[in-house]
Structures are given as structure tokens and as C-alpha cells.
Design a protein around this motif. Structure first.
Motif, PDB file in Angstrom:
ATOM      1  N   HIS A  81     -12.054  -6.385  -8.140  1.00 22.48           N
ATOM      2  CA  HIS A  81     -12.039  -6.583  -6.696  1.00 22.48           C
ATOM      3  C   HIS A  81     -10.899  -5.799  -6.062  1.00 22.48           C
ATOM      4  CE1 HIS A  81     -14.839  -9.887  -7.448  1.00 22.48           C
ATOM      5  NE2 HIS A  81     -13.990 -10.328  -8.369  1.00 22.48           N
ATOM      6  N   SER A  82     -11.006  -5.567  -4.781  1.00 24.89           N
ATOM      7  CA  SER A  82      -9.967  -4.857  -4.041  1.00 24.89           C
ATOM      8  C   SER A  82      -8.736  -5.745  -3.888  1.00 24.89           C
ATOM      9  CB  SER A  82     -10.495  -4.461  -2.660  1.00 24.89           C
ATOM     10  OG  SER A  82      -9.436  -4.036  -1.832  1.00 24.89           O
TER      11      SER A  82
ATOM     12  N   GLU B 218      -6.250  -5.373  -1.819  1.00 28.14           N
ATOM     13  CA  GLU B 218      -5.983  -5.623  -0.408  1.00 28.14           C
ATOM     14  C   GLU B 218      -6.854  -6.760   0.121  1.00 28.14           C
ATOM     15  OE1 GLU B 218      -3.788  -4.533   1.557  1.00 28.14           O
ATOM     16  OE2 GLU B 218      -2.885  -2.894   0.433  1.00 28.14           O
TER      17      GLU B 218
ATOM     18  N   SER C 187       0.834  -1.188   0.000  1.00 28.46           N
ATOM     19  CA  SER C 187       0.000   0.000   0.000  1.00 28.46           C
ATOM     20  C   SER C 187       0.868   1.236   0.000  1.00 28.46           C
ATOM     21  CB  SER C 187      -0.893  -0.015   1.238  1.00 28.46           C
ATOM     22  OG  SER C 187      -1.683  -1.180   1.252  1.00 28.46           O
TER      23      SER C 187
END
Length: 339
Positions: free
Chosen positions: A268-269, A271, A23
């Protein structure tokens, strides 16, 4: 990085923002703390899995290999225990990687660590198919199975199963790579192209989950129909089989679900996918220590053999203590004193 060329499986997730998919630096502290807590929790769980898995499967291998009569059933279960034992033996490498975020073990062990999970997945589910089919044949064709159900035949089938599992595990060996970033070495999966990634993911899902699941459901359906019309002395073998099958699918469904979601990562994410694969992979790993626990609590024959083995060892140890104590060299006399 472009597209999914370097997208990694659950075990490739490296804490502290050292992966290609880390991130940004302005990530909320609460989220970073949550990821750190999750990683620490999963590390603790994997340590427990490793310790119990090595000990429990080691006992199963010992009991089935040396203490119980060689039968078709022991051939299935000792192979399942060997598969779980080998996987648990590789877990310490992954635990170190998760804790340190650095892979110091080289390319060969990087490939073997990843391969261990998928070899365990394929061999376990294929053995469950064999166990289900074996039980189905015993009930459906009792005379034929009595004449043709031999230990040598079962051993040959097990060898073929291991060969097939190894072949299907090859992508983990081929696409697993190491990469150096300064003083940190990563062990990750490089699929080279999105098409390769999708092909591998779908193959694992279809061959390692969907087809075996359908075969097992079919065998269990036949068993249920046949058992209703039969009177059998003991249902223990079928309870063990049902528990093994149920635990496998409970442990592997989350991982397989996120593998399918991973194929189309753009919807989709990232994370969420990373965390889902990491948690799902840990749950899948837990299946390796659940099996011996099921043998102990459900398998009556295994219970009795285990108890007799430990009791005989304790009795022998006590007898040895009495003999070395100089009380009387004769066995009968020493046993009288011990009693």
C-alpha cells in the motif's frame, strides 16, 4: 531506517517533512498544500473535540456522580465519561505537537499521550460490552437480575475492566519513544521488529474491536428477539445503548481498517496509510465528545436531571441576589419579590 522498525501510528505524523517517512523534497506543491490543509483542519477538529469533550463529559460525571441516584446504569455511564474525559485531557499535548512539529514535553508524557487513545478505545468498547450484556441479562433473566444486579457488583466489574484495559494498553507505553533531530524532538513508536508491530496491531484489532463487536452483536440479537415478545414502559435505555454502540463503531471502523492495512505496508501507499491513520484517529477521537451529546438528546432521565440541576442553581442564585439586596432576610419574602 530499514523496514518498518520506526513506522509510526497516526498521531506520530509530523507535518513539514520532519518524520522518518517524510516525502522527498521534490514532492508536488499541490500535494504539500493538501497535507498542510488537512493538518490544519484536523487540528481545528481536535480543538473542538477537546473543548466539547472536556465540558460535556465533565457535566456527565457531575450529573451521574452527584445528582443522580447511584445505580448500575450510572456506574457504566460515569466510567465511560471518565474514560472520554481523560482522553480529551491529553488532546492538548497532541494538538501542540501537530502544530509545532516538536515534542517538548518529555518521554513520560509522550508515552501517556499515545496510551490515552488506546486506553480510551479498550475501556469504551469493554463498557459497551458490559452495557449490552447487562441489558441482555435484564430482559432474559429478570428475576435473577433483580436479586443479583447490585451497584457494588457493577463497580467491581468496572474496576476489573479498567485493569484489563490498562494491561492491553501497555504496548503503547513500552514502544513509545522520543528522538532528537537537531532542535526538533519527535514522539514516535518504535516497534523494534516487524513481528512486534504485527502482534500489537492484531491484538488491538482482535481485543479492541473484533471480539467486542461479536459479543455486542450477540447481545443485541438476543435483545431484539426478547423485546418483540415483551411490553416495556420505555425504550429510552435501549435507544441510548444502541446510539452509543453505533457511534463507537462508526468512529473506530476507519482507524481499525487502516491499522490492518498498515501491517503489510509494502502493498500500500505509505502516504495513503499515514493520512488514513491520521484522519481515522481524529474520527476515533470524536467518539469522546459524541457520548455526552447522546445522553442529552436521547437519555430522558439525564435530560430531566440536567435541567433540574441548572434550574435549581439559577433559582438559588436569584434567591441569593434578592437576599443580598437587603429587601427582606426571610426566605418566603424574598421569593415573593423575585417572583
Amino acid at each position: 531506517m530499514e523496514g518498518l522498525e520506526d513506522y509510526v501510528d497516526y498521531e506520530d505524523y509530523v507535518p513539514d517533512n520532519k518524520t522518518d517517512f517524510s516525502s522527498s523534497s521534490d514532492e508536488p506543491e499541490a500535494f504539500t498544500a493538501t497535507k498542510s490543509f488537512l493538518t490544519d483542519t484536523l487540528v481545528a477538529i481536535k480543538i473542538i473535540i477537546c473543548v466539547i469533550g472536556l465540558g460535556g463529559n465533565g457535566v456527565v460525571i457531575w450529573i451521574c456522580g452527584w445528582k443522580m441516584k447511584r445505580t448500575v446504569n450510572t456506574a457504566w455511564y460515569i466510567s465511560l465519561a471518565i474514560s472520554d474525559f481523560l482522553f480529551c485531557a491529553c488532546l492538548p499535548l497532541e494538538i501542540v505537537y501537530m502544530v509545532t512539529s516538536h515534542w517538548p514535553f518529555g518521554l513520560v508524557l509522550c508515552k501517556l499521550m499515545s496510551s490515552a487513545l488506546f486506553l480510551n478505545m479498550y475501556s469504551s468498547v469493554f463498557l459497551l460490552v458490559l452495557i449490552s450484556a447487562d441489558r441482555c441479562i435484564i430482559i432474559s433473566f429478570p428475576v435473577w437480575s433483580q436479586n443479583h444486579r447490585k451497584v457494588q457488583t457493577a463497580s467491581t466489574v468496572v474496576v476489573l475492566m479498567w485493569v484489563l484495559s490498562a494491561i492491553l494498553t501497555l504496548p503503547a507505553l513500552v514502544y513509545r519513544q522520543t528522538k532528537i533531530h537537531g532542535s526538533v524532538t519527535q514522539c514516535y513508536t518504535e516497534y523494534m521488529s516487524v513481528s512486534n508491530h504485527k502482534a500489537v496491531a492484531l491484538t488491538r484489532f482482535i481485543c479492541g474491536f473484533l471480539i467486542p463487536f461479536l459479543l455486542i452483536v450477540f447481545c443485541c440479537s438476543v435483545l431484539c428477539v426478547k423485546l418483540r415478545s415483551l411490553t416495556i414502559k420505555s425504550t429510552k435505555p435501549y435507544k441510548v445503548m444502541a446510539a452509543l454502540i453505533l457511534s463507537f463503531f462508526i468512529c473506530w471502523v476507519p482507524y481499525q481498517t487502516f491499522v490492518l492495512l498498515e501491517i503489510d505496508i509494502s502493498k500500500h501507499s505509505l502516504e495513503i496509510i499515514q493520512i488514513g491513520l491520521q484522519v481515522g484517529g481524529t474520527l476515533a477521537a470524536a467518539n469522546s465528545f459524541i457520548n455526552p451529546v447522546l445522553y442529552v438528546f436521547i437519555g430522558n432521565d439525564f435530560q430531566q436531571t440536567l435541567k433540574r440541576s441548572f434550574m435549581s442553581r439559577i433559582e438559588n442564585a436569584m434567591a441569593d441576589d434578592c437576599r443580598t439586596g437587603g429587601l427582606n432576610p426571610s426566605k418566603s419574602k424574598s421569593m415573593e419579590i423575585c417572583e
